[in-house]
Design a protein around this motif. Structure first.
Motif, short mmCIF file in Angstrom:
data_model
loop_
_atom_site.label_atom_id
_atom_site.label_comp_id
_atom_site.label_asym_id
_atom_site.label_seq_id
_atom_site.Cartn_x
_atom_site.Cartn_y
_atom_site.Cartn_z
N GLU A 1 -40.23 -7.70 0.18
CA GLU A 1 -38.84 -7.30 0.32
C GLU A 1 -37.91 -8.52 0.29
O GLU A 1 -38.21 -9.56 0.89
N VAL A 2 -36.81 -8.37 -0.42
CA VAL A 2 -35.81 -9.44 -0.50
C VAL A 2 -34.90 -9.35 0.73
O VAL A 2 -34.25 -8.32 0.96
N THR A 3 -34.85 -10.40 1.50
CA THR A 3 -34.02 -10.42 2.71
C THR A 3 -32.78 -11.28 2.56
O THR A 3 -31.93 -11.31 3.45
N SER A 4 -32.67 -11.98 1.46
CA SER A 4 -31.53 -12.87 1.24
C SER A 4 -30.32 -12.05 0.79
O SER A 4 -30.35 -11.41 -0.27
N PRO A 5 -29.23 -12.09 1.53
CA PRO A 5 -28.02 -11.35 1.11
C PRO A 5 -27.47 -11.88 -0.22
O PRO A 5 -26.93 -11.11 -1.01
N GLN A 6 -27.65 -13.17 -0.48
CA GLN A 6 -27.13 -13.73 -1.72
C GLN A 6 -27.85 -13.14 -2.94
O GLN A 6 -27.23 -12.83 -3.97
N ILE A 7 -29.17 -12.96 -2.85
CA ILE A 7 -29.94 -12.40 -3.96
C ILE A 7 -29.53 -10.94 -4.18
O ILE A 7 -29.31 -10.50 -5.32
N CYS A 8 -29.43 -10.18 -3.09
CA CYS A 8 -29.05 -8.78 -3.22
C CYS A 8 -27.65 -8.65 -3.81
O CYS A 8 -27.39 -7.79 -4.68
N SER A 9 -26.75 -9.52 -3.37
CA SER A 9 -25.38 -9.50 -3.89
C SER A 9 -25.35 -9.87 -5.37
O SER A 9 -24.60 -9.28 -6.16
N ALA A 10 -26.17 -10.85 -5.76
CA ALA A 10 -26.22 -11.26 -7.17
C ALA A 10 -26.73 -10.12 -8.04
O ALA A 10 -26.21 -9.88 -9.14
N MET A 11 -27.74 -9.39 -7.57
CA MET A 11 -28.26 -8.26 -8.34
C MET A 11 -27.19 -7.17 -8.47
O MET A 11 -27.03 -6.56 -9.52
N GLN A 12 -26.46 -6.93 -7.36
CA GLN A 12 -25.37 -5.94 -7.38
C GLN A 12 -24.32 -6.35 -8.41
O GLN A 12 -23.83 -5.53 -9.19
N THR A 13 -24.00 -7.64 -8.47
CA THR A 13 -22.99 -8.13 -9.41
C THR A 13 -23.44 -7.95 -10.85
O THR A 13 -22.65 -7.59 -11.72
N LEU A 14 -24.71 -8.19 -11.12
CA LEU A 14 -25.23 -8.00 -12.48
C LEU A 14 -25.08 -6.56 -12.94
O LEU A 14 -24.75 -6.29 -14.11
N TYR A 15 -25.32 -5.65 -12.04
CA TYR A 15 -25.15 -4.24 -12.40
C TYR A 15 -23.69 -3.89 -12.63
O TYR A 15 -23.36 -3.08 -13.51
N GLN A 16 -22.80 -4.50 -11.85
CA GLN A 16 -21.38 -4.25 -12.06
C GLN A 16 -20.94 -4.76 -13.43
O GLN A 16 -20.15 -4.11 -14.13
N ILE A 17 -21.44 -5.93 -13.83
CA ILE A 17 -21.10 -6.48 -15.15
C ILE A 17 -21.63 -5.56 -16.25
O ILE A 17 -20.94 -5.31 -17.25
N LEU A 18 -22.84 -5.05 -16.06
CA LEU A 18 -23.43 -4.15 -17.06
C LEU A 18 -22.62 -2.86 -17.16
O LEU A 18 -22.39 -2.34 -18.26
#
Length: 1228
Positions: A129-146
């Protein structure tokens, strides 16, 4: 530093060298993986693939990193961080959500160092499980760009169920890899250890000891099993047993061969094995990395006692896809993308490629390669071994075989958890008993975890490993037995001429280390096609080199085992009686080899130290379920200093170091030896493993430059070998030296040259710009230049009758090849074109003409391609030009069934007769492969063209006419016949009249031909005189030879026939030339019979030798009628009858071959039927000889005649066969 020393001191004897953890670096965040599918090559530059940005972010590839590795470094095996990271996670980081499958996966890899030694890696990949907020936020941002790039409606479906990610609702997981790097391939042991480590972090309760204890134990306290012994060490929950073969056994191979056979099937695997032996390019293709590794290791394991000497990358990272362009043999594994169609896979070259589609259980083979000896019997024996273990010989495993079967380390998540929970647990027995009482079936459970205990108290998984080990060794023994049979006497043909190692290494390239011709002549005929190719490979050359070097150094391990097996076989079997037998010999040691494995696993020889508590800092590495902790590096960087095993290995290592230092002073300098090993032994050997840690443009350019240099060196060596071998054989025909090449070997060398040209033409090809069918053509010289007229075909003036010149044209030769219906593929047509150009001595010229189109070359090839290196290209063409100094018939002798146009020109002697005749002439051309049949020639047109099946090398021409009209007499100088495809022109000298009442009255003559010089066209039509010495019988000789010269000519003729029959059958050439040619037997006997012959004109009539024979026969027949022959001895009487019968049959023949032609026929028939030496005394004793021969004639000298009979007696040992053109119309 102390940690490094401690780590390196005992490293050579340690079970594992490194423990590695790879995953995401939370400090650097998400980085696109530039080395995976996100980039591609376009020309000479790298560009981003747009499709990587159009994919869902969860499916994209991101950079992974080595998070930790223990110890920091091992002296014997330096840690290559980039290579390990790339191979641990070849696809980079992989992200999942709670809605996706997150089953652990297992795969293995290897790294080959520059000295050829291998290091193995075993990887267990799971999701954390990813516990880093920065990684989760980066993944969320990639989906927003898509979402912004797509239509607005698509943004409403971004949940995990729709394949998206929403940080507020979904849980994000990322892949992490645990890896063990070991010096030996103990796959099963490493898999079980890593799976237990993963189980320890996912279990509800913490493991018995901190994880550092188990890592420290496997790195420093578990040794390699000694040869021939077994070892037990402990994982987190259960013990693990591994065993190592003894010195006389096959080397360790822990990858399951049974899976390789199941995936491919016996038939396909034997074909793949054959391609590997012949060092073709092997490309494995599968979605599963472990399948790639299993098949690659399995096939190389079966090569014993030989070793793959070229590029070997079982798992090819995306960053190294340019290595598929390598113009050298390779064995590589390429991961297929899910849903990718094979037809869309673009490969640089396919002419010599063996493509193995593992997932679809099929194989695409190269064209035209020899089959493995005794292939049907070999497959039958392998099938029987597989069936004994319940494995079908037919390939076609289900797609989930490697994922769901517990034998290969790719268990699904739930099954893996059940297996690890129940394995070795007494609870399983109680569950099974309860299931039996209640009638519940537990087959599925057995398939996962097996029964509680098998035979001898072993668990089910141990039983399965034992079964796999026994199957492995028995399958390998079957393969090893084939080589033991085929090369049982190889030592007798090894040439050991150097006095010491240094002189041998210095002169290695100039030495012949193996007597290939003698070896092949000692083998059964069915083995020759395969063996003639195999003994030209690098793996065989290296094997022979190791054998020679064993005089001065310790034997290489594989060679020692193989020689031991041969010595053992000689004790139980005498080799000589079955020396040339092709009967299949089955393996006889299957049972013993399996028993050795079982005995080691039943009785454990050694037990390693148990894991124990370490001196660790309190509070670090706290257990948290589902997360692999950060290990304390200080306790894992230092090995133990007080255990007995460590001190023993250190002492042994010091002893080994002292021995090595002493050896360095006594023997060759290691640098010189290493240089030789890298350069002289194997072309491209220093590229056996691509350098993974440095992928800069400079390194890639340097690698491609090495390929170019290697191709040029290979071209020089191949052309030199072809010249030396060919000239050696021609020297034998002239009476110098001994033959050391066979027709089969020559064909192998030419096939090897075709392969080299294909690799040169495909190196650096712009694959993206060429479709697959067009690619195959371009790879092998089939791009046509624009049609350029070379002017009208030049002919001789009409006043000069002769053979018109044949224009040299690349396009015309290609059109000839394309019209051959027998060849079905572009690769086959390309190889036929190469053979044709080589036979015409135009190969270098044609290739140079193709390469003059520089604009097309730049369009089709990358900058580093061989064909764009001007200096190397010129040297390459120069080496090919050197092949023009010898004659090849590699096209004519291979394509024996094709239709070929022939042109025939009859050249009269115009100064002594009219060029025209009123009769109806005809011609029949004969060669080694047949004859053209009678071809009528249009009256007064002395040239014709006809098509017929390939005649091979031409030997005779039958020329005649029907004697009709007023001008029926015809004085012919010669007949010229040309193969219109190859350009070979044959000259058939005549210099005689054809017609009744002139010369010897012949209306038909059999002319013996010779291959004319390529540039002698201008001399063909001059024809102003009758040649002094011609090939046809009975021609007038202007210079009378002496008696000594005549006897010498007879001896040479007989000697040539004897040599003819002592050559291999495929190299003998035409016997007709030796019988009837210029220096043939008939011509020599004519000289003998003409010596002292009273051939003066009586009443304007010329007397011929045949007149003497007819009168002698007439005398014998009349004497027999009068009873004078009745008093003659019975054998002599039978001889008279045979002579009279043969002469009568020749005279009654419907052919009008003339008196000299009849004498030629009598000599040929007498030689065939072994009657010449019986007829000679009859002719000598006949009273007619006194009227027709002078007193000094050789035929009247009894001593000379007896000597002649003794010489002709030697021909009785050989079966003389006459061409149909000589004996046509004779019924005996």
């Amino acid at each position: 530093m102390s940690g490094t020393n401690a780590a390196s001191g005992a490293a050579p004897c340690r079970f594992a060298h490194y423990f590695v953890i790879c995953g995401i670096d939370t400090e650097t965040g998400l980085e696109p993986d530039e080395l995976d599918s996100g980039i591609m090559y376009s020309g000479d530059t790298l560009i981003w693939r747009r499709e990587n940005f159009e994919q869902s972010p969860l499916k994209r590839t991101f950079k992974s990193k080595v998070l930790a590795h223990y110890p920091e470094n091992v002296e014997w095996n330096p840690f290559d961080q980039d290579a390990v990271n790339m191979l641990c996670m070849p696809k980079g980081l992989s992200f999942r959500t709670q809605a996706d499958s997150r089953e652990p996966q297992f795969h293995s890899f290897l790294i080959t160092r520059e000295d050829g030694s291998r290091t193995y890696g075993f990887v267990h990949t799971f999701y954390e499980e990813v516990t880093s907020p920065q990684i989760c936020s980066a993944m969320q941002t990639l989906y927003q760009i898509l979402d912004e790039a797509d239509s607005p409606s698509s943004s409403s479906c971004r949940s995990a169920a729709c394949g998206g990610y929403d940080a507020s609702r979904d849980t994000l997981y990322v892949s992490k890899a645990l890896c063990l790097i070991t010096p030996m391939p103990f796959m099963h042991g490493c898999r079980r250890f890593l799976s237990q480590m993963h189980r320890a972090v996912t279990a509800a309760s913490p493991p018995p000891l901190p994880l550092e204890s188990y890592v420290h134990n496997i790195l420093y306290e578990v040794p390699l099993p000694p040869p021939g012994r077994s070892l037990k060490f402990h994982g987190v929950y259960e013990p693990i047993v591994c065993q190592r073969p003894g010195p006389g056994e096959l080397p360790l191979a822990d990858f399951p061969l049974g899976q390789t056979f199941t995936l491919l099937g016996v038939e396909n695997l034997v074909q793949l094995f054959n391609c590997t032996l012949l060092e073709m390019q092997i490309l494995l293709y599968s979605q599963d990395y472990q399948r790639l590794m299993t098949v690659a290791e399995g096939i190389t394991t079966l090569l014993f006692p030989f070793q793959w000497q070229h590029v070997y990358v079982p798992i090819l990272p995306a960053s190294l896809l340019h290595f598929l362009d390598a113009p050298v043999p390779y064995l590589m594994g390429l991961q297929s993308k899910e849903g990718t169609d094979r037809s869309k896979l673009e490969l640089p070259q396919e002419a010599n490629l063996c493509f193995v589609d593992i997932d679809n259980h099929c194989i695409e083979l190269p064209e035209d390669f020899p089959q493995f000896p005794n292939k049907p019997e070999f497959i039958q024996e392998l099938s029987e071994v597989l069936l004994r273990y319940g494995i079908s010989p037919v390939g076609g495993a289900p797609p989930t075989f490697l994922e769901d079967d517990g034998r290969n380390g790719n268990l699904g998540g739930e099954q893996l958890a059940v297996l690890e929970l129940l394995q070795g647990n007494a609870t399983l027995e109680r569950l099974q008993a309860l299931a039996k009482r209640t009638g519940v079936r537990v087959e599925a459970l057995r398939g996962v975890g097996g029964e509680g205990e098998g035979q001898g108290g072993r668990t089910a998984i141990e039983e399965e490993e034992l079964r796999n080990a026994k199957l492995n060794v028995q399958l390998r023994e079957v393969f090893a037995s084939r080589f033991t049979t085929m090369f049982a006497d190889y030592e007798a043909f090894v040439i050991q001429s150097a006095p010491d190692l240094e002189s041998w290494l210095t002169n290695r390239e100039q030495m012949h280390n193996f007597d290939k011709a003698s070896f092949l002549s000692d083998q059964p005929e069915p083995y020759l096609p395969f063996l003639s190719h195999f003994i030209e490979t690098q793996m065989f050359a290296t094997f022979i080199d190791n054998k020679i070097m064993s005089q001065w150094e310790e034997k290489e391990p594989l060679l020692r085992v193989f020689d031991g097996r041969i010595d053992k076989a000689r004790l139980y079997n005498v080799r000589a009686p079955s020396l040339r037998s092709s009967n299949y010999q089955r393996c006889t040691v299957l049972k013993e080899s399996a028993q050795a494995i079982e005995q080691r696993l039943m009785k454990i020889d050694h037990t390693a130290i148990h894991p124990h508590l370490l001196d660790m800092k309190i509070g670090q590495g706290k257990y948290e379920q589902g997360f692999f902790p950060k290990l304390q590096s200080d306790v894992l960087s230092v090995g133990p200093t007080n255990n007995k095993w460590s001190s023993r290995t250190a002492t042994a290592q010091r002893r080994k170091d002292r021995h090595r230092q002493q050896t360095e002073h006594l023997t060759l300098d290691n640098d010189l030896k290493e240089k030789y090993m890298q350069e002289a032994r194997s072309l491209g050997k220093n590229l056996r493993q691509p350098k993974l840690s440095d992928l800069s443009p400079a390194v890639i350019a340097q690698t491609n430059w090495k390929f170019v240099e290697g191709l040029l060196k290979e071209c020089r060596m191949k052309t030199k070998r072809m010249l030396v071998e060919k000239m050696g054989r021609e020297a034998v025909e002239l009476g110098h030296g001994e033959a050391n090449i066979t027709g089969l070997e020559e064909n192998t060398l030419i096939a090897s040259l075709c392969d080299l040209l294909e690799r040169i033409w495909s190196h650096g090809l712009q694959v993206k710009q060429v479709s697959l069918p067009k690619l195959r053509c371009v790879c092998v010289c089939f791009f046509l230049p624009p049609t350029v007229s070379n002017g009208p075909e030049r002919r001789k003036s009409e006043s000069s009758i002769g053979m018109p010149s044949l224009r040299a044209s690349v396009i015309q030769d290609m059109r000839h090849i394309q019209s051959m219906g027998e060849i079905k593929t572009d690769v086959g047509r390309a190889r036929a074109w190469i053979r044709l150009s080589l036979e015409k001595k135009l190969l270098s010229q044609h290739l140079k003409q193709l390469l003059t189109r520089q604009a097309l070359t730049k369009k089709l090839y990358k900058r580093y391609a061989f064909l764009r290196c001007e200096e190397e290209k010129e040297q390459f063409l120069f080496h090919l030009l050197s092949l023009n100094t010898v004659d090849y018939f590699c096209f004519t002798s291979v394509f024996t069934t094709i239709m070929i146009p022939y042109r025939a020109v009859i050249i009269p002697i115009k100064k002594l007769s009219n060029a025209m005749t009123t009769s109806n002439p005809w011609v029949c051309v004969s060669g080694e492969l047949g004859d053209s049949g009678v071809r009528q020639i249009t009256k007064n047109i002395l040239e014709m063209t006809f098509d017929c099946q390939n005649l091979g090398k031409l030997t005779t021409v039958q020329l005649g006419h029907d004697n009709s009209g007023l001008l029926a007499k015809w004085l012919v100088d010669c007949v010229m016949v040309r193969n219109e495809i190859t350009g070979h022109t044959y000259k058939f000298p005549c210099g005689r009249w054809l017609g009744k009442g002139v010369d010897d009255g012949s209306l038909e003559r059999v002319l013996i031909g010779e291959l004319a010089l390529p540039n002698a066209d201008e001399d063909f039509g001059r024809g102003c005189r009758t040649p002094d010495m011609q090939h046809s019988p009975g021609q007038t000789r202007r210079v009378k030879p002496t008696s000594a010269q005549i006897q010498e000519a007879i001896g040479e003729a007989v000697n040539s026939i004897c040599k003819h029959f002592h050559k291999p059958e495929k190299e003998r050439g035409s016997l007709t030339i030796l019988l009837c040619g210029e220096v043939g037997l008939v011509g020599a006997l004519e000289l003998f019979f003409h010596n002292g012959f009273k051939s003066a004109r009586l009443f304007q009539k010329t007397v011929f030798v045949w007149d003497f024979v007819e009168k002698a026969v007439a005398y014998m027949e009349s004497a027999d009628q009068m009873g004078d022959m009745q008093e003659t001895a019975e054998p002599l009487g039978l001889t008279c009858v045979s002579l009279c019968h043969y002469v009568s049959a020749i005279n009654s023949s419907p052919r009008n071959i003339g008196k000299d032609g009849k004498f030629q026929l009598l000599v040929c028939l007498g030689a065939r039927d072994r009657l010449l030496i019986q007829w000679l005394p009859l002719l000598v004793e006949c009273p007619v000889i006194q009227r027709m021969y002078e007193e000094s004639a050789l035929l009247r000298d009894r001593t000379t005649v007896n000597a002649l009979i003794a010489v002709l007696q030697t021909l009785h040992d050989f079966p003389i066969t006459l061409e149909a053109s000589l004996v046509k119309g004779i019924d005996l």
